[in-house]
Design a protein around this motif. Structure first.
Motif, PDB file in Angstrom:
ATOM      1  N   SER A   3       4.121  -7.407   3.735  1.00  0.00           N
ATOM      2  CA  SER A   3       2.747  -7.773   3.387  1.00  0.00           C
ATOM      3  C   SER A   3       2.554  -9.293   3.397  1.00  0.00           C
ATOM      4  O   SER A   3       3.524 -10.067   3.416  1.00  0.00           O
ATOM      5  CB  SER A   3       2.431  -7.250   1.989  1.00  0.00           C
ATOM      6  OG  SER A   3       3.228  -7.955   1.052  1.00  0.00           O
ATOM      7  N   ARG A   5       1.625 -10.998   0.881  1.00  0.00           N
ATOM      8  CA  ARG A   5       2.263 -11.503  -0.340  1.00  0.00           C
ATOM      9  C   ARG A   5       3.751 -11.793  -0.093  1.00  0.00           C
ATOM     10  O   ARG A   5       4.271 -12.821  -0.523  1.00  0.00           O
ATOM     11  CB  ARG A   5       2.099 -10.500  -1.494  1.00  0.00           C
ATOM     12  CG  ARG A   5       2.668 -11.036  -2.813  1.00  0.00           C
ATOM     13  CD  ARG A   5       2.708  -9.959  -3.884  1.00  0.00           C
ATOM     14  NE  ARG A   5       1.392  -9.602  -4.393  1.00  0.00           N
ATOM     15  CZ  ARG A   5       0.743 -10.291  -5.333  1.00  0.00           C
ATOM     16  NH1 ARG A   5       1.281 -11.372  -5.862  1.00  0.00           N
ATOM     17  NH2 ARG A   5      -0.448  -9.895  -5.756  1.00  0.00           N
ATOM     18  N   ASP A   6       4.422 -10.884   0.626  1.00  0.00           N
ATOM     19  CA  ASP A   6       5.852 -11.089   0.928  1.00  0.00           C
ATOM     20  C   ASP A   6       6.058 -12.384   1.712  1.00  0.00           C
ATOM     21  O   ASP A   6       6.972 -13.156   1.442  1.00  0.00           O
ATOM     22  CB  ASP A   6       6.416  -9.929   1.774  1.00  0.00           C
ATOM     23  CG  ASP A   6       6.460  -8.631   0.997  1.00  0.00           C
ATOM     24  OD1 ASP A   6       6.474  -8.693  -0.249  1.00  0.00           O
ATOM     25  OD2 ASP A   6       6.470  -7.563   1.637  1.00  0.00           O
ATOM     26  N   LEU A   8       4.075 -14.971   1.794  1.00  0.00           N
ATOM     27  CA  LEU A   8       3.764 -16.129   0.940  1.00  0.00           C
ATOM     28  C   LEU A   8       4.945 -16.463   0.044  1.00  0.00           C
ATOM     29  O   LEU A   8       5.304 -17.631  -0.134  1.00  0.00           O
ATOM     30  CB  LEU A   8       2.555 -15.785   0.054  1.00  0.00           C
ATOM     31  CG  LEU A   8       1.200 -16.334   0.432  1.00  0.00           C
ATOM     32  CD1 LEU A   8       0.166 -15.898  -0.590  1.00  0.00           C
ATOM     33  CD2 LEU A   8       1.230 -17.858   0.532  1.00  0.00           C
ATOM     34  N   GLN A   9       5.550 -15.410  -0.526  1.00  0.00           N
ATOM     35  CA  GLN A   9       6.701 -15.621  -1.401  1.00  0.00           C
ATOM     36  C   GLN A   9       7.855 -16.266  -0.625  1.00  0.00           C
ATOM     37  O   GLN A   9       8.503 -17.187  -1.100  1.00  0.00           O
ATOM     38  CB  GLN A   9       7.173 -14.299  -2.013  1.00  0.00           C
ATOM     39  CG  GLN A   9       6.695 -14.162  -3.444  1.00  0.00           C
ATOM     40  CD  GLN A   9       6.485 -12.726  -3.880  1.00  0.00           C
ATOM     41  OE1 GLN A   9       6.823 -11.795  -3.152  1.00  0.00           O
ATOM     42  NE2 GLN A   9       5.933 -12.550  -5.059  1.00  0.00           N
ATOM     43  N   ASP A  97      -6.609  -9.104   4.240  1.00  0.00           N
ATOM     44  CA  ASP A  97      -5.405  -9.249   3.412  1.00  0.00           C
ATOM     45  C   ASP A  97      -5.652 -10.105   2.181  1.00  0.00           C
ATOM     46  O   ASP A  97      -4.972  -9.952   1.176  1.00  0.00           O
ATOM     47  CB  ASP A  97      -4.285  -9.895   4.245  1.00  0.00           C
ATOM     48  CG  ASP A  97      -3.944  -9.023   5.450  1.00  0.00           C
ATOM     49  OD1 ASP A  97      -3.325  -7.976   5.250  1.00  0.00           O
ATOM     50  OD2 ASP A  97      -4.349  -9.386   6.582  1.00  0.00           O
ATOM     51  N   SER A  98      -6.612 -11.019   2.281  1.00  0.00           N
ATOM     52  CA  SER A  98      -6.918 -11.865   1.124  1.00  0.00           C
ATOM     53  C   SER A  98      -8.397 -12.230   1.151  1.00  0.00           C
ATOM     54  O   SER A  98      -9.046 -12.180   2.203  1.00  0.00           O
ATOM     55  CB  SER A  98      -6.052 -13.130   1.128  1.00  0.00           C
ATOM     56  OG  SER A  98      -6.254 -13.853   2.319  1.00  0.00           O
ATOM     57  N   LYS A 123      -9.737  -5.451  -6.314  1.00  0.00           N
ATOM     58  CA  LYS A 123      -8.433  -4.787  -6.360  1.00  0.00           C
ATOM     59  C   LYS A 123      -8.587  -3.276  -6.593  1.00  0.00           C
ATOM     60  O   LYS A 123      -7.670  -2.515  -6.283  1.00  0.00           O
ATOM     61  CB  LYS A 123      -7.539  -5.430  -7.412  1.00  0.00           C
ATOM     62  CG  LYS A 123      -7.005  -6.783  -6.925  1.00  0.00           C
ATOM     63  CD  LYS A 123      -5.964  -7.365  -7.838  1.00  0.00           C
ATOM     64  CE  LYS A 123      -5.617  -8.772  -7.417  1.00  0.00           C
ATOM     65  NZ  LYS A 123      -4.454  -8.862  -6.534  1.00  0.00           N
ATOM     66  N   SER A 128      -3.627  -4.063  -3.047  1.00  0.00           N
ATOM     67  CA  SER A 128      -2.719  -5.078  -2.503  1.00  0.00           C
ATOM     68  C   SER A 128      -3.454  -6.300  -1.948  1.00  0.00           C
ATOM     69  O   SER A 128      -2.813  -7.240  -1.467  1.00  0.00           O
ATOM     70  CB  SER A 128      -1.799  -4.459  -1.446  1.00  0.00           C
ATOM     71  OG  SER A 128      -2.573  -3.975  -0.390  1.00  0.00           O
ATOM     72  N   LEU A 130      -4.997  -9.862  -1.900  1.00  0.00           N
ATOM     73  CA  LEU A 130      -4.782 -11.057  -2.721  1.00  0.00           C
ATOM     74  C   LEU A 130      -6.121 -11.753  -2.921  1.00  0.00           C
ATOM     75  O   LEU A 130      -6.893 -11.895  -1.972  1.00  0.00           O
ATOM     76  CB  LEU A 130      -3.806 -12.017  -2.041  1.00  0.00           C
ATOM     77  CG  LEU A 130      -2.389 -11.498  -1.796  1.00  0.00           C
ATOM     78  CD1 LEU A 130      -1.497 -12.614  -1.256  1.00  0.00           C
ATOM     79  CD2 LEU A 130      -1.786 -10.917  -3.057  1.00  0.00           C
ATOM     80  N   GLU A 132      -8.140 -15.190  -4.185  1.00  0.00           N
ATOM     81  CA  GLU A 132      -8.034 -16.634  -4.471  1.00  0.00           C
ATOM     82  C   GLU A 132      -9.280 -17.085  -5.205  1.00  0.00           C
ATOM     83  O   GLU A 132     -10.391 -16.688  -4.841  1.00  0.00           O
ATOM     84  CB  GLU A 132      -7.904 -17.388  -3.136  1.00  0.00           C
ATOM     85  CG  GLU A 132      -7.872 -18.908  -3.281  1.00  0.00           C
ATOM     86  CD  GLU A 132      -7.657 -19.601  -1.926  1.00  0.00           C
ATOM     87  OE1 GLU A 132      -6.802 -19.151  -1.138  1.00  0.00           O
ATOM     88  OE2 GLU A 132      -8.376 -20.581  -1.667  1.00  0.00           O
ATOM     89  N   ASP A 171      -4.560 -14.366  -7.748  1.00  0.00           N
ATOM     90  CA  ASP A 171      -3.207 -14.513  -7.215  1.00  0.00           C
ATOM     91  C   ASP A 171      -2.972 -15.927  -6.707  1.00  0.00           C
ATOM     92  O   ASP A 171      -1.856 -16.427  -6.680  1.00  0.00           O
ATOM     93  CB  ASP A 171      -3.005 -13.559  -6.024  1.00  0.00           C
ATOM     94  CG  ASP A 171      -3.318 -12.127  -6.392  1.00  0.00           C
ATOM     95  OD1 ASP A 171      -2.477 -11.509  -7.054  1.00  0.00           O
ATOM     96  OD2 ASP A 171      -4.423 -11.642  -6.035  1.00  0.00           O
TER      97      ASP A 171
END
Ligand code: G3H
Ligand code: ZN
Length: 294
Positions: A3, A5-6, A8-9, A97-98, A123, A128, A130, A132, A171
């Protein structure tokens, strides 16, 4: 495919940032995708409300998804500067996605109250996605401005950032740290650069403990961008630089083939021109050597 998020991490752990590039036609998507694939780095494509209006919210979602699936490549989609819950829900339903929920023009209490509600509502559509949130004042308009607005009073503080993130549960946070939307003419000519408050970014990162986005990336000093990423910026937004390159590429394509009417023979000039800017910015954000800085 992992994803957004993955990714970004992973970027955060590696000390690099994900490049976000605004698009308003498929030529720009082609340039952004082409540059990211050549460098093999994840990329985020963004559309503001106006850009989505022009391209089509569900249509761009289908297009970007098709690139991601066919090429098994991490290209993600962001609903940039969304000012109403209805537009945010529309993007969440379309599979973005965001979502940047931007009520930074409102008093901070009202921004907190409405952003918190929007996070919950969006959400509920897609757990899932994200979200801002934005605080402070960085001006508006990814265009060429005649003069610089006074943004000194709208700078974000670590305390405000911490309180905003904790109250709204966003997030990602977009603070005001010396950045500004759009470019001055002197920036387009490369004579002046935007400068960032690196200490402020580091303080906000320590206090807010969230992913951070830098908006208004066009025309920013390269070294400041490197330092901002090291201080905790995870996503950098670039729009005006692409718009300038788009126009130059089109003018060049038309001038060199004055009698040509076939779009796919004229438009590669635009793709090349935009791709150069995207490639140069992606190299910088990903800690690679930049051959020709912008
Ligand atoms: O959301 C879009 C950006 O913040 C782009 O700003 O036009 O100054 O690059 P820019
Ligand atoms: Zn922005």
């Amino acid at each position: 495919m992992r994803s957004f998020r993955d990714f970004l991490q992973k970027a955060q752990q590696s000390g690099v940032a994900i490049g976000h590039f605004n698009i308003s036609d498929l030529v720009l998507v082609k340039a952004v995708f082409g540059a990211a694939r050549e460098l093999n780095v994840p990329v985020l494509v963004g559309l503001s409300e106006g850009e989505r209006e022009f391209v089509g919210t569900r249509q761009i979602a289908a297009f970007v998804r098709s690139l991601r699936e066919e090429f098994d490549f991490p290209i993600f989609l962001n609903a940039d500067h969304t000012h109403s819950l209805a537009k945010g829900i529309e993007a969440a339903k379309a599979g973005f996605d965001s979502i940047v929920f931007d009520l930074s023009a409102l008093p901070i209490e009202e921004n907190v109250r409405q952003t918190k509600q929007a996070v919950e509502a969006m959400k509920a559509v897609n757990p899932s996605v994200l979200v801002e949130g934005e605080i402070g004042d960085i001006g508006t308009g990814s265009e060429i401005h005649e003069s610089s607005p006074d943004l000194s009073k709208g700078l974000s503080t670590p305390e405000e950032a911490k309180q905003f993130v904790e109250s709204t549960r966003v997030d990602i946070l977009a603070p005001a740290v010396g950045n500004m939307h759009g470019m001055l003419r002197s920036m387009v000519r490369g004579e002046t650069k935007k400068r960032l408050d690196i200490e402020r970014i580091a303080g906000i990162k320590r206090a807010a403990r969230a992913f951070l986005t830098l908006h208004g990336g066009s025309g920013t000093d390269d070294e400041d961008l490197r330092k901002a990423i090291a201080a905790g910026i995870n996503i950098v937004h670039i729009n005006t630089e692409l718009r300038v390159a788009w126009r130059h590429g089109l003018e060049h394509g038309l001038a060199k083939q004055p009698d040509e009417v076939v779009p796919y023979k004229i438009l590669p000039s635009v793709v090349d021109s935009v791709k150069q800017v995207v490639g140069s910015r992606l190299q910088l954000f990903n800690g690679r050597h930049v051959a020709h800085g912008t």
